[in-house]
Write an enzyme that holds these catalytic residues in place. Structure first.
Site, PDB file in Angstrom:
ATOM      1  N   THR A  69     -49.895  26.000  59.285  1.00 48.06           N
ATOM      2  CA  THR A  69     -50.005  26.354  57.280  1.00 48.06           C
ATOM      3  C   THR A  69     -49.072  27.800  57.062  1.00 48.06           C
ATOM      4  O   THR A  69     -48.306  27.766  57.703  1.00 48.06           O
ATOM      5  CB  THR A  69     -51.360  26.642  57.024  1.00 48.06           C
ATOM      6  OG1 THR A  69     -51.834  27.236  56.211  1.00 48.06           O
ATOM      7  CG2 THR A  69     -51.536  27.986  57.872  1.00 48.06           C
ATOM      8  N   ALA A  94     -48.185  21.044  56.665  1.00 47.10           N
ATOM      9  CA  ALA A  94     -46.958  21.795  56.205  1.00 47.10           C
ATOM     10  C   ALA A  94     -47.360  23.312  55.486  1.00 47.10           C
ATOM     11  O   ALA A  94     -48.070  23.368  55.040  1.00 47.10           O
ATOM     12  CB  ALA A  94     -46.136  20.826  54.957  1.00 47.10           C
ATOM     13  N   VAL A 101     -50.502  20.399  52.309  1.00 43.62           N
ATOM     14  CA  VAL A 101     -49.245  21.257  51.924  1.00 43.62           C
ATOM     15  C   VAL A 101     -49.496  23.461  51.405  1.00 43.62           C
ATOM     16  O   VAL A 101     -51.103  23.437  50.714  1.00 43.62           O
ATOM     17  CB  VAL A 101     -48.794  21.017  50.897  1.00 43.62           C
ATOM     18  CG1 VAL A 101     -47.365  21.863  50.415  1.00 43.62           C
ATOM     19  CG2 VAL A 101     -48.062  19.805  50.617  1.00 43.62           C
ATOM     20  N   CYS A 102     -48.895  24.163  52.773  1.00 37.14           N
ATOM     21  CA  CYS A 102     -49.159  25.304  52.445  1.00 37.14           C
ATOM     22  C   CYS A 102     -51.203  25.025  53.450  1.00 37.14           C
ATOM     23  O   CYS A 102     -51.412  24.913  53.932  1.00 37.14           O
ATOM     24  CB  CYS A 102     -49.829  25.540  51.455  1.00 37.14           C
ATOM     25  SG  CYS A 102     -49.423  27.676  51.301  1.00 37.14           S
ATOM     26  N   THR A 103     -51.357  26.154  52.090  1.00 33.81           N
ATOM     27  CA  THR A 103     -52.695  26.166  52.548  1.00 33.81           C
ATOM     28  C   THR A 103     -54.279  25.383  51.930  1.00 33.81           C
ATOM     29  O   THR A 103     -55.395  25.427  52.237  1.00 33.81           O
ATOM     30  CB  THR A 103     -53.170  27.597  51.890  1.00 33.81           C
ATOM     31  OG1 THR A 103     -53.373  27.230  50.553  1.00 33.81           O
ATOM     32  CG2 THR A 103     -52.445  29.423  52.408  1.00 33.81           C
TER      33      THR A 103
END
Length: 325
Positions: free
Chosen positions: A130, A162, A110-112
């Protein structure tokens, strides 16, 4: 054995984003409460097993250390957050992520958290996403990864990435749907008062919402004009003439202040506006194409395929179903 819980391990670290941990955990928990069989068995793990002080200052207590996570996993999730760069440089974290990925049915970030997967070599040769703010950095630091900053989430093989924060909800709902079908995923979404689920190829952020108008006067004036006159001639020569500058200077200004060319900016704005009309009105495609400055419905279709990886008719079906279904 049949009926055994689906084991999910979430990897956290100092300065992880709280929502990057909470969103996947709460979706899996909601699915359990609504009767997921087999259920999900959640474990939060960190390198040392000590409390994880998240970026918001709240502390989460892991269930165990990463070296205590053993056996086959259903899903491995790596959170993102301010601490992702440090985590991606921590060989202890990377070694455990690699080890766990080998025995996981699927791996997600998720994300970074994508930075951690990339540093572990798990994104080599893969398409990934990202958070849009950090996509250029990920692409620069890991050239073997095809970084797409547009979608909410991307699946490549058994690896899912994500965009970040609430897109973790969308990704996890898609995993629940794959495991237990759309009905349970829909009920989980309703329990969480969220969409079921925004499609992965939906853009992370509309250019209408990316931030304040450009500080440069000519660029600010032109972007305002573009937004209000989508059906006008917005070619680079016409825009340059309107601003009283050369096409070369206009291209330099857009690159410096918007990070794109005039033509790409106009096409994206037109496509984003068309998306709003598709999801919020019942106007025919031909009318939407005309209002947004596309020469034909085929031109509109091609723009949607390039920007959303889906045709406008399918985009409308998905978004109307989510809004009213």
């Amino acid at each position: 054995m049949p009926g055994s819980p689906r084991r999910v391990a979430i990897v956290g670290y100092a300065d992880a984003e709280l929502l990057d941990i909470a969103c996947p955990a709460d979706v899996f928990d909601a699915a359990n409460r609504l009767g997921a069989r087999p259920p999900y068995e959640l474990q939060l793990a960190s390198v040392d097993g000590h409390g994880i002080r998240t970026g918001s200052g709240l502390t989460l207590q892991p269930h165990l250390r990463l070296d205590q996570v053993a056996g086959d996993l259903d899903t491995l999730v790596v959170a993102g957050g301010w601490g992702s760069t440090a985590a991606a440089a921590d060989e202890r974290v990377l070694a455990h992520v690699r080890r766990l990925a080998r025995t996981s049915r699927r791996v997600a970030s998720v994300c970074t958290g994508a930075e951690v997967l990339a540093a572990a070599g798990l994104l080599n040769g893969r398409r990934a996403t990202t958070h849009w703010r950090y996509a250029a950095r990920l692409a620069r630091d890991y050239p073997s990864v095809t970084v797409d900053p547009v979608p909410l989430y991307v699946r490549h093989g058994n690896v899912y990435t994500a965009a970040g924060v609430t897109s973790g909800l969308d990704l996890t709902l898609s995993l629940v749907e794959a495991d237990h079908g759309p009905s349970l995923a829909r009920e989980a979404a309703r329990a969480l008062v969220t969409y079921l689920q925004r499609p992965g190829n939906q853009a992370q952020v509309s250019l209408f919402l990316t931030g304040p108008p450009p500080e440069h006067r000519e660029v600010r004036d032109l972007t305002a004009y573009i937004a209000e006159h989508l059906d006008a001639d917005l070619g680079t020569p016409a825009l340059a003439a309107r601003a009283g500058i050369s096409t070369r200077q206009l291209t330099r200004l857009f690159d410096a202040h918007l990070g794109t060319t005039p033509g790409r900016y106009v096409r994206t704005i037109r496509t984003e506006h068309a998306a709003r009309l598709l999801s919020g009105t019942d106007l025919p495609l031909a009318t939407i194409a005309r209002r947004c400055g596309f020469g034909s419905t085929e031109t509109l279709r091609q723009a949607f395929l390039d920007h959303f990886d889906t045709p406008p008719s399918a985009y409308r079906r998905v978004h109307v179903r989510q809004a009213y279904g």
